[in-house]
Design a protein around this motif. Sequence first.
Motif, PDB file in Angstrom:
ATOM      1  N   THR A 148       0.815  -1.216   0.000  1.00 16.30           N
ATOM      2  CA  THR A 148       0.000   0.000   0.000  1.00 16.30           C
ATOM      3  C   THR A 148       0.851   1.270   0.000  1.00 16.30           C
ATOM      4  OG1 THR A 148      -0.144  -0.046   2.427  1.00 16.30           O
ATOM      5  CG2 THR A 148      -1.895  -1.153   1.181  1.00 16.30           C
ATOM      6  N   ARG A 149       2.152   1.141   0.304  1.00 17.02           N
ATOM      7  CA  ARG A 149       3.042   2.308   0.314  1.00 17.02           C
ATOM      8  C   ARG A 149       4.249   2.107  -0.595  1.00 17.02           C
ATOM      9  NH1 ARG A 149       4.968   3.323   6.086  1.00 17.02           N
ATOM     10  NH2 ARG A 149       5.250   5.486   5.405  1.00 17.02           N
ATOM     11  N   CYS A 150       4.278   1.023  -1.317  1.00 17.25           N
ATOM     12  CA  CYS A 150       5.467   0.626  -2.072  1.00 17.25           C
ATOM     13  C   CYS A 150       5.584   1.411  -3.387  1.00 17.25           C
ATOM     14  CB  CYS A 150       5.425  -0.872  -2.363  1.00 17.25           C
ATOM     15  SG  CYS A 150       6.843  -1.466  -3.314  1.00 17.25           S
ATOM     16  N   PRO A 151       6.674   2.148  -3.602  1.00 18.92           N
ATOM     17  CA  PRO A 151       6.840   2.864  -4.874  1.00 18.92           C
ATOM     18  C   PRO A 151       7.032   1.923  -6.053  1.00 18.92           C
ATOM     19  CG  PRO A 151       8.802   3.095  -3.495  1.00 18.92           C
ATOM     20  CD  PRO A 151       7.761   2.445  -2.644  1.00 18.92           C
ATOM     21  N   THR A 152       7.630   0.763  -5.835  1.00 21.43           N
ATOM     22  CA  THR A 152       7.776  -0.216  -6.916  1.00 21.43           C
ATOM     23  C   THR A 152       6.417  -0.722  -7.364  1.00 21.43           C
ATOM     24  OG1 THR A 152       9.942  -0.919  -6.080  1.00 21.43           O
ATOM     25  CG2 THR A 152       8.804  -2.428  -7.563  1.00 21.43           C
ATOM     26  N   PHE A 153       5.537  -1.027  -6.412  1.00 22.46           N
ATOM     27  CA  PHE A 153       4.181  -1.502  -6.718  1.00 22.46           C
ATOM     28  C   PHE A 153       3.414  -0.450  -7.512  1.00 22.46           C
ATOM     29  CE2 PHE A 153      -0.325  -1.894  -5.689  1.00 22.46           C
ATOM     30  CZ  PHE A 153      -0.558  -3.250  -5.866  1.00 22.46           C
ATOM     31  N   GLU A 154       3.529   0.805  -7.136  1.00 23.71           N
ATOM     32  CA  GLU A 154       2.760   1.870  -7.757  1.00 23.71           C
ATOM     33  C   GLU A 154       3.304   2.286  -9.123  1.00 23.71           C
ATOM     34  OE1 GLU A 154      -0.038   3.353  -6.949  1.00 23.71           O
ATOM     35  OE2 GLU A 154      -0.315   2.080  -5.178  1.00 23.71           O
ATOM     36  N   GLU A 155       4.627   2.278  -9.279  1.00 28.83           N
ATOM     37  CA  GLU A 155       5.230   2.926 -10.444  1.00 28.83           C
ATOM     38  C   GLU A 155       5.843   1.983 -11.481  1.00 28.83           C
ATOM     39  OE1 GLU A 155       8.093   5.507  -8.710  1.00 28.83           O
ATOM     40  OE2 GLU A 155       6.628   6.526  -7.411  1.00 28.83           O
ATOM     41  N   LYS A 156       6.192   0.756 -11.086  1.00 28.93           N
ATOM     42  CA  LYS A 156       7.005  -0.063 -11.977  1.00 28.93           C
ATOM     43  C   LYS A 156       6.376  -1.379 -12.390  1.00 28.93           C
ATOM     44  CE  LYS A 156      11.324   1.849 -10.099  1.00 28.93           C
ATOM     45  NZ  LYS A 156      12.638   1.540  -9.488  1.00 28.93           N
ATOM     46  N   LEU A 157       5.299  -1.793 -11.759  1.00 24.34           N
ATOM     47  CA  LEU A 157       4.754  -3.126 -12.018  1.00 24.34           C
ATOM     48  C   LEU A 157       3.527  -3.062 -12.928  1.00 24.34           C
ATOM     49  CD1 LEU A 157       4.927  -4.787  -8.470  1.00 24.34           C
ATOM     50  CD2 LEU A 157       6.686  -4.711 -10.253  1.00 24.34           C
ATOM     51  N   THR A 158       3.332  -4.119 -13.700  1.00 20.38           N
ATOM     52  CA  THR A 158       2.117  -4.273 -14.490  1.00 20.38           C
ATOM     53  C   THR A 158       0.986  -4.763 -13.582  1.00 20.38           C
ATOM     54  OG1 THR A 158       2.576  -6.588 -15.047  1.00 20.38           O
ATOM     55  CG2 THR A 158       3.526  -4.893 -16.486  1.00 20.38           C
ATOM     56  N   ASP A 159      -0.206  -4.748 -14.104  1.00 21.30           N
ATOM     57  CA  ASP A 159      -1.344  -5.215 -13.310  1.00 21.30           C
ATOM     58  C   ASP A 159      -1.167  -6.676 -12.909  1.00 21.30           C
ATOM     59  OD1 ASP A 159      -2.520  -2.754 -13.494  1.00 21.30           O
ATOM     60  OD2 ASP A 159      -3.849  -3.284 -15.167  1.00 21.30           O
ATOM     61  N   GLY A 160      -0.644  -7.486 -13.813  1.00 19.16           N
ATOM     62  CA  GLY A 160      -0.428  -8.893 -13.496  1.00 19.16           C
ATOM     63  C   GLY A 160       0.616  -9.076 -12.409  1.00 19.16           C
ATOM     64  N   GLU A 161       1.675  -8.294 -12.452  1.00 21.86           N
ATOM     65  CA  GLU A 161       2.719  -8.387 -11.432  1.00 21.86           C
ATOM     66  C   GLU A 161       2.201  -7.890 -10.079  1.00 21.86           C
ATOM     67  OE1 GLU A 161       6.734  -7.743 -14.161  1.00 21.86           O
ATOM     68  OE2 GLU A 161       5.585  -6.008 -13.486  1.00 21.86           O
ATOM     69  N   ARG A 162       1.353  -6.879 -10.115  1.00 26.45           N
ATOM     70  CA  ARG A 162       0.790  -6.378  -8.860  1.00 26.45           C
ATOM     71  C   ARG A 162      -0.092  -7.409  -8.180  1.00 26.45           C
ATOM     72  NH1 ARG A 162      -1.117  -0.501 -11.197  1.00 26.45           N
ATOM     73  NH2 ARG A 162       0.961   0.501 -11.208  1.00 26.45           N
ATOM     74  N   GLN A 163      -0.735  -8.252  -8.975  1.00 21.49           N
ATOM     75  CA  GLN A 163      -1.631  -9.252  -8.392  1.00 21.49           C
ATOM     76  C   GLN A 163      -0.881 -10.206  -7.478  1.00 21.49           C
ATOM     77  OE1 GLN A 163      -4.924  -8.768  -9.042  1.00 21.49           O
ATOM     78  NE2 GLN A 163      -5.213 -10.201  -7.340  1.00 21.49           N
ATOM     79  N   ALA A 164       0.363 -10.516  -7.845  1.00 25.35           N
ATOM     80  CA  ALA A 164       1.174 -11.381  -6.975  1.00 25.35           C
ATOM     81  C   ALA A 164       1.398 -10.728  -5.619  1.00 25.35           C
ATOM     82  CB  ALA A 164       2.509 -11.683  -7.648  1.00 25.35           C
TER      83      ALA A 164
END
Length: 350
Positions: free
Chosen positions: A306-322
């Motif tokens: 919920t606070r991760c800059p990698t999650f927000e800025e660098k990942l695709t929707d599929g990668e975020r699901q993991a």
Amino acid sequence: MTAPDAPPPPDAPGTEPILSASHLVKHFPVRSKGLLRRQTGEVHAVCDVSLEVHPGETLGIVGESGCGKSTTARLLLNLIPVTSGEVHFEGRELTALSRKEMRPIRRDLQIVFQDPFASLDSRMTVFNLISEPLRIQGGFKDGGRTRVRELLDLVGLKAEHGNRYPHEFSGGQRQRIGIARALALDPKVLVLDEPVSALDVSIQAGVINLLEDLQSELDLSYVLVSHDLSVVRHLVDRVAVMYLGRIVETGTAEQLFGSPAHPYTQALITAIPLPDPQKERARERITLKGDVPNPIDPPSGCRFRTRCPTFEEKLTDGERQACIDDDPELIDRGQGHPAACHYADARQLV
């Protein structure tokens, strides 16, 4: 080159830890107001924490306020009961021991608290404060007075200071008194819970240098709990970074300060001010958005997402699901040390 008869380094394979924790969990009940006070939830303070402290080394436990680091320290000393998990000291399991069974082990496991004034009884003289552990353990009769004078000298105080009361001392001197009290029984492990955070910056260096000298002289093992990474960097051999009750990265001080792999660790490292103004202006700063989630209802999957800059800025929707579905294990994913991140990326930060 290490001499043939020299002991192996603390993290060398084959060296047995003096203190270890395995899968520690601590949940505090949340109760409703009123007469019945029903339990309405649980604060997930510590969740599946495992760590080791080797003889003669300093392990740092770092993280933001409320991450569970102080609770972990108290679990290591069996000062509060665990919800589940085990703590071993020199091979003996502690969590099932009663207060009476723990008493002889208390000699070897001591703690220095954050606030030196609050941890010292203002009604007692310094002499009585330092001698109290000796009296409780039956070690005061033979040479107790001499031992107190030795301890005062050891921490940089004078014998005549024993006749004074805590309020007559400065903050740094009171912390030295707390350290002397903790050393009274010749412990093997000293837990330092934010030992300099309540002190002025000008006083901190003296206490830090004292702790270094004592460790070398007395062959102590330290567990240093702190949110101040500049202090941690100066004192520790290995670091465990905690976030919302979990360890998210661990490794040697050189590994974590030189090439942190978890986005949370990277944000903490870049928050340390640099003394060189040019480097400070040129460096990349990683800023965390939002507040720490409620520990009563932590996020699913990766708690940091919920606070991760990698999650927000660098990942695709599929990668975020993991990140949403799966809680990442604390393992080495090729960065050279364990990190609890699906997309751990070791980076050298200026």
